[in-house]
Design an enzyme around this catalytic site. Structure first.
Site, PDB file in Angstrom:
ATOM      1  N   GLY A   9       0.836  -1.189   0.000  1.00  0.00           N
ATOM      2  CA  GLY A   9       0.000   0.000   0.000  1.00  0.00           C
ATOM      3  C   GLY A   9       0.872   1.240   0.000  1.00  0.00           C
ATOM      4  O   GLY A   9       1.994   1.212  -0.484  1.00  0.00           O
ATOM      5  N   CYS A  10       0.377   2.319   0.554  1.00  0.00           N
ATOM      6  CA  CYS A  10       1.139   3.568   0.604  1.00  0.00           C
ATOM      7  C   CYS A  10       2.505   3.321   1.226  1.00  0.00           C
ATOM      8  O   CYS A  10       2.620   2.808   2.337  1.00  0.00           O
ATOM      9  CB  CYS A  10       0.369   4.607   1.418  1.00  0.00           C
ATOM     10  SG  CYS A  10       1.269   6.148   1.627  1.00  0.00           S
ATOM     11  N   PHE A  11       3.547   3.700   0.515  1.00  0.00           N
ATOM     12  CA  PHE A  11       4.891   3.364   0.975  1.00  0.00           C
ATOM     13  C   PHE A  11       5.366   4.161   2.179  1.00  0.00           C
ATOM     14  O   PHE A  11       6.303   3.765   2.859  1.00  0.00           O
ATOM     15  CB  PHE A  11       5.923   3.402  -0.145  1.00  0.00           C
ATOM     16  CG  PHE A  11       5.937   4.614  -1.059  1.00  0.00           C
ATOM     17  CD1 PHE A  11       5.465   5.863  -0.683  1.00  0.00           C
ATOM     18  CD2 PHE A  11       6.455   4.481  -2.334  1.00  0.00           C
ATOM     19  CE1 PHE A  11       5.512   6.947  -1.538  1.00  0.00           C
ATOM     20  CE2 PHE A  11       6.514   5.563  -3.205  1.00  0.00           C
ATOM     21  CZ  PHE A  11       6.036   6.799  -2.809  1.00  0.00           C
TER      22      PHE A  11
END
Length: 160
Positions: A9-11
């Site tokens: 997902g969002c890093f």
């Protein structure tokens, strides 16, 4: 020192989580398996590059094993959501493990096979060869350290 590449997902949150994990020596955020060389964040968000937001983790295998890293990873993601994590939706937010050799591939596959035996729903974490990893823009590196109140889709552990 060894390096693993994963997408969860969002890093921003994935990087910060592993920054706080004993045995992780260095992290970088970037774009995994892009069809376009050196894509920008905006290009990745468009979906045209086929890249995932990913994290490169360098670790000391004498302190933390690959299996321990995989267990951490599995705990912080939703392994059943395809192309999304929490409020982040799109192919760039898919979950994945990206191998650089056959040994890693087998370990990733065995790990997920063991996890799947314990689950009723299908795990949708992709296991693919690492084709490329392009570093994300500088403002994305260590984003949550620079912006402590920034968005994060995972629960972060206390700093050690």
């Amino acid at each position: 020192m060894k390096t693993i590449y994963l997408a969860g997902g969002c890093f921003w949150g994935v990087e910060e989580y592993f920054q706080r994990t004993k045995g992780i020596l260095d992290t970088s955020v970037g774009y995994v398996n892009s069809k376009k060389e050196n894509p920008t964040y905006e290009e990745v968000c468009s979906g045209r590059t086929k890249a995932a937001e990913g994290v490169s983790l360098s670790y000391d295998e004498n302190i933390i094993s690959l299996k321990e890293i995989l267990n951490h990873f599995y705990r912080i993601i939703d392994p059943f959501s395809l192309n999304r994590q929490k409020m982040d939706i799109g192919t760039q937010y898919r979950t994945g493990l990206y191998y650089t050799n056959e040994e890693e591939k087998l370990e990733f596959e065995q790990f997920l096979k063991e996890k799947q035996k314990l689950e009723k729903r299908k795990i949708v974490i992709e296991v693919e060869p690492l084709e490329n990893f392009y570093l994300g823009e500088e403002y994305h590196q260590r984003y949550l350290q620079k912006n402590p109140n920034g968005y994060c889709h995972i629960r972060l552990p206390e700093k050690e």
